[in-house]
Write a protein that holds these residues in place. Structure first.
Motif, PDB file in Angstrom:
ATOM      1  N   GLY A  13       0.818  -1.209   0.000  1.00  0.00           N
ATOM      2  CA  GLY A  13       0.000   0.000   0.000  1.00  0.00           C
ATOM      3  C   GLY A  13       0.847   1.252   0.000  1.00  0.00           C
ATOM      4  O   GLY A  13       0.549   2.215  -0.717  1.00  0.00           O
ATOM      5  N   LEU A  14       1.919   1.270   0.797  1.00  0.00           N
ATOM      6  CA  LEU A  14       2.786   2.444   0.810  1.00  0.00           C
ATOM      7  C   LEU A  14       3.510   2.592  -0.525  1.00  0.00           C
ATOM      8  O   LEU A  14       3.620   3.708  -1.051  1.00  0.00           O
ATOM      9  CB  LEU A  14       3.798   2.406   1.953  1.00  0.00           C
ATOM     10  CG  LEU A  14       4.710   3.639   2.001  1.00  0.00           C
ATOM     11  CD1 LEU A  14       3.905   4.919   2.270  1.00  0.00           C
ATOM     12  CD2 LEU A  14       5.802   3.493   3.029  1.00  0.00           C
ATOM     13  N   ILE A  15       3.973   1.504  -1.081  1.00  0.00           N
ATOM     14  CA  ILE A  15       4.649   1.574  -2.386  1.00  0.00           C
ATOM     15  C   ILE A  15       3.711   2.164  -3.425  1.00  0.00           C
ATOM     16  O   ILE A  15       4.090   3.064  -4.188  1.00  0.00           O
ATOM     17  CB  ILE A  15       5.184   0.189  -2.815  1.00  0.00           C
ATOM     18  CG1 ILE A  15       6.321  -0.251  -1.880  1.00  0.00           C
ATOM     19  CG2 ILE A  15       5.648   0.211  -4.273  1.00  0.00           C
ATOM     20  CD1 ILE A  15       6.737  -1.699  -2.044  1.00  0.00           C
ATOM     21  N   GLY A 122      14.499   2.320  13.823  1.00  0.00           N
ATOM     22  CA  GLY A 122      15.320   1.688  12.802  1.00  0.00           C
ATOM     23  C   GLY A 122      14.487   0.818  11.876  1.00  0.00           C
ATOM     24  O   GLY A 122      14.633   0.874  10.646  1.00  0.00           O
ATOM     25  N   LEU A 123      13.614   0.011  12.448  1.00  0.00           N
ATOM     26  CA  LEU A 123      12.718  -0.843  11.663  1.00  0.00           C
ATOM     27  C   LEU A 123      11.845   0.004  10.743  1.00  0.00           C
ATOM     28  O   LEU A 123      11.715  -0.278   9.549  1.00  0.00           O
ATOM     29  CB  LEU A 123      11.794  -1.610  12.615  1.00  0.00           C
ATOM     30  CG  LEU A 123      11.931  -3.103  12.761  1.00  0.00           C
ATOM     31  CD1 LEU A 123      11.104  -3.599  13.918  1.00  0.00           C
ATOM     32  CD2 LEU A 123      11.612  -3.820  11.507  1.00  0.00           C
ATOM     33  N   GLU A 130      13.041   1.055   1.996  1.00  0.00           N
ATOM     34  CA  GLU A 130      12.839  -0.050   1.050  1.00  0.00           C
ATOM     35  C   GLU A 130      11.614   0.201   0.178  1.00  0.00           C
ATOM     36  O   GLU A 130      11.635  -0.062  -1.027  1.00  0.00           O
ATOM     37  CB  GLU A 130      12.711  -1.388   1.789  1.00  0.00           C
ATOM     38  CG  GLU A 130      14.016  -1.861   2.417  1.00  0.00           C
ATOM     39  CD  GLU A 130      15.144  -2.011   1.403  1.00  0.00           C
ATOM     40  OE1 GLU A 130      14.916  -2.586   0.319  1.00  0.00           O
ATOM     41  OE2 GLU A 130      16.263  -1.539   1.684  1.00  0.00           O
ATOM     42  N   CYS A 131      10.548   0.705   0.775  1.00  0.00           N
ATOM     43  CA  CYS A 131       9.349   1.045   0.004  1.00  0.00           C
ATOM     44  C   CYS A 131       9.667   2.148  -1.005  1.00  0.00           C
ATOM     45  O   CYS A 131       9.218   2.099  -2.156  1.00  0.00           O
ATOM     46  CB  CYS A 131       8.219   1.495   0.929  1.00  0.00           C
ATOM     47  SG  CYS A 131       7.526   0.163   1.948  1.00  0.00           S
ATOM     48  N   TRP A 132      10.449   3.129  -0.583  1.00  0.00           N
ATOM     49  CA  TRP A 132      10.833   4.223  -1.474  1.00  0.00           C
ATOM     50  C   TRP A 132      11.613   3.685  -2.682  1.00  0.00           C
ATOM     51  O   TRP A 132      11.356   4.084  -3.827  1.00  0.00           O
ATOM     52  CB  TRP A 132      11.661   5.273  -0.738  1.00  0.00           C
ATOM     53  CG  TRP A 132      12.142   6.334  -1.661  1.00  0.00           C
ATOM     54  CD1 TRP A 132      13.373   6.407  -2.256  1.00  0.00           C
ATOM     55  CD2 TRP A 132      11.395   7.439  -2.159  1.00  0.00           C
ATOM     56  NE1 TRP A 132      13.433   7.510  -3.083  1.00  0.00           N
ATOM     57  CE2 TRP A 132      12.226   8.156  -3.041  1.00  0.00           C
ATOM     58  CE3 TRP A 132      10.098   7.893  -1.938  1.00  0.00           C
ATOM     59  CZ2 TRP A 132      11.802   9.297  -3.697  1.00  0.00           C
ATOM     60  CZ3 TRP A 132       9.680   9.036  -2.597  1.00  0.00           C
ATOM     61  CH2 TRP A 132      10.525   9.719  -3.467  1.00  0.00           C
ATOM     62  N   ASN A 159      17.434   9.913  -2.416  1.00  0.00           N
ATOM     63  CA  ASN A 159      18.151   9.483  -3.618  1.00  0.00           C
ATOM     64  C   ASN A 159      19.525   8.912  -3.283  1.00  0.00           C
ATOM     65  O   ASN A 159      20.040   8.071  -4.008  1.00  0.00           O
ATOM     66  CB  ASN A 159      18.268  10.637  -4.612  1.00  0.00           C
ATOM     67  CG  ASN A 159      16.917  10.982  -5.199  1.00  0.00           C
ATOM     68  OD1 ASN A 159      16.173  10.112  -5.616  1.00  0.00           O
ATOM     69  ND2 ASN A 159      16.588  12.259  -5.216  1.00  0.00           N
ATOM     70  N   THR A 160      20.113   9.385  -2.185  1.00  0.00           N
ATOM     71  CA  THR A 160      21.448   8.907  -1.809  1.00  0.00           C
ATOM     72  C   THR A 160      21.449   8.148  -0.484  1.00  0.00           C
ATOM     73  O   THR A 160      22.423   7.469  -0.170  1.00  0.00           O
ATOM     74  CB  THR A 160      22.426  10.090  -1.655  1.00  0.00           C
ATOM     75  OG1 THR A 160      21.987  10.914  -0.568  1.00  0.00           O
ATOM     76  CG2 THR A 160      22.512  10.901  -2.937  1.00  0.00           C
ATOM     77  N   PHE A 161      20.390   8.305   0.289  1.00  0.00           N
ATOM     78  CA  PHE A 161      20.254   7.738   1.643  1.00  0.00           C
ATOM     79  C   PHE A 161      21.337   8.258   2.583  1.00  0.00           C
ATOM     80  O   PHE A 161      21.721   7.593   3.526  1.00  0.00           O
ATOM     81  CB  PHE A 161      20.199   6.203   1.607  1.00  0.00           C
ATOM     82  CG  PHE A 161      18.978   5.736   0.864  1.00  0.00           C
ATOM     83  CD1 PHE A 161      17.737   5.776   1.460  1.00  0.00           C
ATOM     84  CD2 PHE A 161      19.077   5.311  -0.449  1.00  0.00           C
ATOM     85  CE1 PHE A 161      16.607   5.400   0.754  1.00  0.00           C
ATOM     86  CE2 PHE A 161      17.949   4.925  -1.156  1.00  0.00           C
ATOM     87  CZ  PHE A 161      16.703   4.960  -0.557  1.00  0.00           C
ATOM     88  N   LYS A 162      21.775   9.464   2.316  1.00  0.00           N
ATOM     89  CA  LYS A 162      22.738  10.134   3.189  1.00  0.00           C
ATOM     90  C   LYS A 162      22.027  11.248   3.940  1.00  0.00           C
ATOM     91  O   LYS A 162      21.056  11.823   3.455  1.00  0.00           O
ATOM     92  CB  LYS A 162      23.903  10.703   2.381  1.00  0.00           C
ATOM     93  CG  LYS A 162      24.745   9.605   1.762  1.00  0.00           C
ATOM     94  CD  LYS A 162      25.931  10.156   1.030  1.00  0.00           C
ATOM     95  CE  LYS A 162      26.714   8.965   0.466  1.00  0.00           C
ATOM     96  NZ  LYS A 162      27.810   9.354  -0.344  1.00  0.00           N
TER      97      LYS A 162
END
Length: 175
Positions: A13-15, A122-123, A130-132, A159-162
């Motif tokens: 659903g989130l995706i 964290g979870l 992951e959905c993103w 986009n970079t996860f930074k």
């Protein structure tokens, strides 16, 4: 474990919601604005209940949509009271609150509670990331996007996860 199961249950659903947002669909634009005006999407979550909100901004950093929640967040869980309207299932909230109330006077409670919250956030954050990733693959849309806890100076660039701060984001959009 219950939070992990809940997140898995609403993953698709989130995706789907994220794909629509990335395509500028099911987004409530402010007067005169359209999906072509989107420069960045912002996602924030609330500390206690994990409620997610999002909005879009244009090149100048002006908000161009109404703040909204993903539709998957509004799904009622079995056994929740009519008044309950949070992303975090009421059962998980109640169990955590009961535990906190029962053990908060214990000497090592603060360490244990910090560990619990670290694992919970964290979870949740990893699930969102992951959905993103899946939504970005499916939509093939390229847009700046940021994720953070509510009212945080620091955000995660999706986009970079930074980690990036608000000043660095503002600098990106200066002409």
């Amino acid at each position: 474990m219950e939070l992990k199961n809940h997140l898995e249950e609403i993953r698709n659903g989130l995706i789907k919601d994220l794909v629509q947002m990335l395509k500028g669909e099911n987004v409530d634009f402010l007067s005169g604005k359209t999906k072509t005006d989107i420069k960045a999407l912002y996602f924030e979550y609330e500390y206690n209940y994990l409620d997610i909100v999002f909005w879009a901004e244009d090149q100048k950093g002006d908000i161009i949509t109404h703040t909204a929640a993903p539709s998957c967040q509004k799904k009622k869980q079995a056994g929740e009271s009519e008044e309950w309207n949070s992303f975090l299932p009421e059962k998980i909230w109640t169990q955590a609150s009961d535990f906190q109330e029962k053990y908060e006077e214990e000497d090592d409670f603060d360490d244990f509670w910090d560990e619990y919250n670290d694992e919970k956030y964290g979870l949740f954050e990893n699930w969102f990331f992951e959905c993103w990733k899946k939504a970005a693959e499916q939509s093939k849309a390229i847009v700046d996007a940021y994720f953070s806890i509510h009212d945080s100076y620091f955000r995660t660039d999706l986009n970079t996860f930074k980690t990036i701060n608000n000043d660095e984001i503002a600098e990106r959009y200066k002409k």
